[in-house]
Design a protein around this motif. Structure first.
Motif, PDB file in Angstrom:
ATOM      1  N   LEU A   3      -1.235   8.253  -9.518  1.00 22.82           N
ATOM      2  CA  LEU A   3      -0.576   7.135  -8.854  1.00 22.82           C
ATOM      3  C   LEU A   3      -0.469   7.367  -7.355  1.00 22.82           C
ATOM      4  O   LEU A   3      -0.515   8.501  -6.889  1.00 22.82           O
ATOM      5  CB  LEU A   3       0.846   6.963  -9.409  1.00 22.82           C
ATOM      6  N   THR A   4      -0.285   6.277  -6.633  1.00 23.39           N
ATOM      7  CA  THR A   4       0.129   6.382  -5.243  1.00 23.39           C
ATOM      8  C   THR A   4       1.654   6.455  -5.238  1.00 23.39           C
ATOM      9  O   THR A   4       2.310   6.106  -6.241  1.00 23.39           O
ATOM     10  CB  THR A   4      -0.315   5.160  -4.421  1.00 23.39           C
ATOM     11  N   VAL A   5       2.215   6.874  -4.129  1.00 22.76           N
ATOM     12  CA  VAL A   5       3.675   6.927  -4.024  1.00 22.76           C
ATOM     13  C   VAL A   5       4.250   5.528  -4.222  1.00 22.76           C
ATOM     14  O   VAL A   5       5.239   5.345  -4.935  1.00 22.76           O
ATOM     15  CB  VAL A   5       4.110   7.547  -2.679  1.00 22.76           C
ATOM     16  N   ARG A   6       3.620   4.525  -3.641  1.00 28.25           N
ATOM     17  CA  ARG A   6       4.124   3.153  -3.798  1.00 28.25           C
ATOM     18  C   ARG A   6       4.119   2.698  -5.262  1.00 28.25           C
ATOM     19  O   ARG A   6       4.995   1.950  -5.686  1.00 28.25           O
ATOM     20  CB  ARG A   6       3.329   2.175  -2.936  1.00 28.25           C
ATOM     21  N   GLN A   7       3.148   3.145  -6.045  1.00 24.96           N
ATOM     22  CA  GLN A   7       3.104   2.784  -7.470  1.00 24.96           C
ATOM     23  C   GLN A   7       4.206   3.471  -8.261  1.00 24.96           C
ATOM     24  O   GLN A   7       4.551   3.016  -9.347  1.00 24.96           O
ATOM     25  CB  GLN A   7       1.747   3.156  -8.067  1.00 24.96           C
ATOM     26  N   ALA A   8       4.752   4.547  -7.726  1.00 22.65           N
ATOM     27  CA  ALA A   8       5.788   5.300  -8.426  1.00 22.65           C
ATOM     28  C   ALA A   8       7.202   4.855  -8.054  1.00 22.65           C
ATOM     29  O   ALA A   8       8.169   5.369  -8.601  1.00 22.65           O
ATOM     30  CB  ALA A   8       5.629   6.794  -8.145  1.00 22.65           C
ATOM     31  N   ILE A   9       7.306   3.889  -7.159  1.00 23.20           N
ATOM     32  CA  ILE A   9       8.628   3.393  -6.752  1.00 23.20           C
ATOM     33  C   ILE A   9       9.009   2.212  -7.634  1.00 23.20           C
ATOM     34  O   ILE A   9       8.221   1.300  -7.854  1.00 23.20           O
ATOM     35  CB  ILE A   9       8.632   2.969  -5.266  1.00 23.20           C
TER      36      ILE A   9
END
Length: 140
Positions: A52-58
């Motif tokens: 995942l990207t960090v944005r996908q994990a938020i």
């Protein structure tokens, strides 16, 4: 098998994921991440290992994501990670870590990709959706 779930007991997806793990005959290490958030190193590793990207994990829903302005594209990954560690409800859930991989288990049946095929019997989510049939086979 050593399995860890970063769990929020108030979340239906997290509860379903935990029960799917148990249905595979595994009692995982349960970390209630709101009270015991992962370290920066652990969080970054889980996000990367899950692909995942960090944005996908938020997590956005039910969090202060908008009021913190976290949709600002100028924010760096480090700034987003800082926000997640300061306010753990921003960490999407549940992350599950096994020797077979790491997944953000949304939807809950994604966890089946990183568990052995050792289901004890049928399993239906809290909403009644069948995930594992009577023969222990994945339905969805």
């Amino acid at each position: 098998m050593d399995v860890t779930i970063y769990h929020n007991p108030a979340c239906g997806t997290s509860r379903n994921t935990l029960e799917l793990i148990r249905n595979a005959g595994i009692e995982p290490t349960v970390i209630e991440y709101l009270d015991n958030p992962p370290s920066r190193t652990e969080l970054v590793r889980m996000i990367g290992d899950a692909g995942l990207t960090v944005r996908q994990a938020i997590r956005e829903k039910g969090t202060p994501h908008a009021e913190f302005g976290l949709d600002d594209p100028a924010l760096t990954d480090d700034e987003l990670i800082d926000a997640m560690l300061t306010t753990p409800i921003l960490i999407n859930r549940p992350f599950v870590v096994t020797p077979m991989g790491t997944r953000l288990s949304r939807p809950s049946e994604v966890v089946l990709d990183i568990l052995p095929d050792t289901h004890k019997g049928p399993f239906a989510k809290e909403d009644g959706e069948l995930v594992i049939d009577a023969e222990g086979k994945r339905v969805v």
